[in-house]
Design an enzyme around this catalytic site. Structure first.
Site, PDB file in Angstrom:
ATOM      1  N   SER A  33       0.594  -1.296  -0.412  1.00  0.00           N
ATOM      2  CA  SER A  33       0.089  -0.003   0.247  1.00  0.00           C
ATOM      3  C   SER A  33       1.029   1.409  -0.532  1.00  0.00           C
ATOM      4  O   SER A  33       1.699   0.976  -0.381  1.00  0.00           O
ATOM      5  CB  SER A  33      -0.526   0.101   0.953  1.00  0.00           C
ATOM      6  OG  SER A  33      -1.592   1.054   0.903  1.00  0.00           O
ATOM      7  N   ASN A  34       0.141   2.360  -0.229  1.00  0.00           N
ATOM      8  CA  ASN A  34       0.912   3.492   0.437  1.00  0.00           C
ATOM      9  C   ASN A  34       0.667   4.484   1.806  1.00  0.00           C
ATOM     10  O   ASN A  34      -0.208   4.073   2.435  1.00  0.00           O
ATOM     11  CB  ASN A  34       0.607   4.175  -0.708  1.00  0.00           C
ATOM     12  CG  ASN A  34      -0.638   4.589  -1.523  1.00  0.00           C
ATOM     13  OD1 ASN A  34      -1.066   5.465  -0.611  1.00  0.00           O
ATOM     14  ND2 ASN A  34      -0.704   4.091  -2.634  1.00  0.00           N
ATOM     15  N   HIS A  35       1.327   5.645   1.726  1.00  0.00           N
ATOM     16  CA  HIS A  35       1.408   6.675   3.013  1.00  0.00           C
ATOM     17  C   HIS A  35      -0.641   7.475   2.453  1.00  0.00           C
ATOM     18  O   HIS A  35      -0.418   7.942   3.962  1.00  0.00           O
ATOM     19  CB  HIS A  35       2.542   7.255   3.252  1.00  0.00           C
ATOM     20  CG  HIS A  35       3.362   6.574   3.673  1.00  0.00           C
ATOM     21  ND1 HIS A  35       2.817   6.111   5.289  1.00  0.00           N
ATOM     22  CD2 HIS A  35       4.598   6.074   3.403  1.00  0.00           C
ATOM     23  CE1 HIS A  35       3.729   5.451   5.225  1.00  0.00           C
ATOM     24  NE2 HIS A  35       5.615   5.941   4.175  1.00  0.00           N
TER      25      HIS A  35
END
Ligand code: CTP
Ligand code: CA
Length: 226
Positions: A33-35
């Site tokens: 995933s990502n931030h």
């Protein structure tokens, strides 16, 4: 001081937005995933509702409450986000705003059971996810379609490329090399680009920026597309 005046610019319009990250499963307990915090998309959804629109917010996993008057569809993967968006824009959709940080790739296969650490290295093969905003912009009855471009370098040129390549009506360019703005911050500074223009919005809180962007989108949409 009396309550905020209720806006009227988007009365009768259906606004669909994507927000937050997506999660791409590797196995039942792990994902890529990502931030992305989802803050910009949620602020835009709230501002669109305050301007009188019917609002559908297709959201990846974030730690934010659904704004009042907004109907939220929770999703996890990019494929789920794509499916939810296509079904939301199927009926009437006037404005589509893509703020989600969609994972560009997903693991080619998802293990049924938890992957064990049997080796010193592990190679994961990834495959491209569908481009959601480009798919919406390719619809025969295309809504006014707005994309976001978060870039670390050559911001305006990359944004212009995406505007053209994805057939967008507008793109919001965001320089994420400055950590005081962008992804997880409460403020942002952006430039908005469209076919025949550019407008710079100086640094301001995301809630204020969201109201200003919704105002701007409503005006341009009204001028260019009736
Ligand atoms: N976007 C999307 N679906 C994807 C990837 C991106 O809808 N699978 C949307 C984003 O929500 C954003 C815009 O496309 O509005 C630009 O996203 P970005 O990641 O900057 O562009 P990419 O085309 O993925 O290019 P790259 O990551 O290589 O810069
Ligand atoms: Ca991307």
């Amino acid at each position: 001081q009396s309550a905020e005046p209720v806006g009227t610019k988007l009365i009768g319009k259906h606004v669909v937005l994507t927000a937050g990250p997506t999660r791409e499963a590797l196995d039942p307990v792990r994902f890529i995933s990502n931030h992305s915090s989802g803050k910009m998309g949620y602020a835009l959804a709230e501002a669109a509702a305050a301007a009188g629109a019917k609002v559908t917010l297709i959201s990846g996993p974030v730690h934010l409450a659904c704004p009042a008057g907004v109907s939220r569809v929770g999703v996890s993967s990019a494929q789920q986000m794509y499916d939810a968006v296509m079904s939301a824009v199927q009926k009437q959709c006037d404005i589509f705003i893509a703020t989600a940080a969609v994972a560009d790739y997903r693991p080619e296969s998802v293990a049924d059971q938890k992957i064990k650490k049997n080796n010193d290295e592990m190679i994961v093969r990834l495959t491209r996810n569908p481009d959601i905003v480009a798919a919406v912009a390719a619809l025969p009855e295309k809504p006014f379609t707005v994309g976001f471009a978060a870039e670390t370098n050559d911001v305006l040129n990359y944004a212009k490329g995406k505007l053209a390549r994805k057939n967008l009506d507008m793109i919001v360019a965001n320089d994420v090399s400055d950590l005081s703005i962008g992804f997880n911050s409460d403020s942002n500074r952006v430039s908005v680009l469209w076919k025949d223009g550019q407008h710079d919005f100086g640094k301001r809180p995301k809630t204020q920026l969201a109201q200003d962007l919704i105002d701007f989108i409503a005006d341009i949409d009204g001028r260019h597309l009736g």
